[in-house]
Design a protein around this motif. Structure first.
Motif, PDB file in Angstrom:
ATOM      1  N   VAL A  97       0.909  -1.082  -0.028  1.00 54.56           N
ATOM      2  CA  VAL A  97      -0.027  -0.442  -0.108  1.00 54.56           C
ATOM      3  C   VAL A  97       0.785   1.407   0.271  1.00 54.56           C
ATOM      4  O   VAL A  97       0.780   2.235  -1.494  1.00 54.56           O
ATOM      5  CB  VAL A  97      -0.774   0.171   1.187  1.00 54.56           C
ATOM      6  N   LEU A 148       2.371   4.408  -3.210  1.00 62.10           N
ATOM      7  CA  LEU A 148       1.825   5.541  -2.831  1.00 62.10           C
ATOM      8  C   LEU A 148       3.036   6.673  -2.342  1.00 62.10           C
ATOM      9  O   LEU A 148       2.601   7.793  -2.632  1.00 62.10           O
ATOM     10  CB  LEU A 148       0.520   5.758  -1.593  1.00 62.10           C
ATOM     11  N   GLY A 192      -6.382   1.635  -0.294  1.00 64.95           N
ATOM     12  CA  GLY A 192      -5.781   0.823  -1.172  1.00 64.95           C
ATOM     13  C   GLY A 192      -5.521  -0.498  -0.371  1.00 64.95           C
ATOM     14  O   GLY A 192      -5.094  -0.799  -0.478  1.00 64.95           O
TER      15      GLY A 192
END
Length: 166
Positions: free
Chosen positions: A75, A79, A138
């Motif tokens: 996740v 990002l 996410g």
């Protein structure tokens, strides 16, 4: 059935979710009540093989509770760095290793506004609501994919009384 009853059944527990969702608070509580060795997994330096690190921990003996683990890399990596250092084959292998070790993957979640407020209370600052929302989404995406291979327990922590521990 409550979280204590659920986790008491397992030898390995993985608590995952974005910062501020309650992982550390629950890890401390569950570790104390159920005799888990709590493994807090901060960001692993780039030069270390992340999958190998988790395989080594999972090869150990005794009850283990992860306060964050390889799932966060799937996740936060994309990002924050545009890529993950764990690929899906490795993630599925590690998730299966957790299950083989009489374990459970627990997806802790809460509405982004709750998470942001917890971060503000705990740290005096927080990332934007948009970033928190992206992180929550996410984790939903990653756990949805992992649920095709193993059981995932999802718990909304917004209703739990969670004092900020950091």
């Amino acid at each position: 059935m409550n979280l204590d009853e659920i986790t008491g059944r397992y030898q390995t527990v993985v608590l995952e979710g974005c910062d501020g969702v309650g992982k550390s608070t629950l890890a401390e509580r569950l570790g104390t009540h159920h005799g888990f060795a709590v493994v807090h997994s901060p960001r692993t330096p780039d030069h270390l093989d992340l999958a190998s690190r988790y395989r080594t921990i999972l090869a150990g003996k005794g009850r283990i509770l992860f306060d964050r683990c390889f799932i966060s890399e799937l996740v936060y990596g994309p990002l924050h760095r545009g890529r993950s250092r764990i690929n899906w084959t490795q993630a599925i292998d590690l998730a299966e290793s957790v299950i083989e070790r009489s374990g459970v993957l627990i997806h802790l979640t809460a509405p982004p506004t709750v998470v942001q407020q917890r971060l503000l209370t705990r740290d005096g600052e927080a990332v934007s609501l948009e970033e928190v929302s992206a992180l929550v989404k996410g984790y939903e995406t990653v756990f949805s994919a992992l649920a095709d291979y193993t059981h995932v327990l999802t718990i909304d922590t917004s209703a739990l009384d969670l004092p900020a521990t950091g």
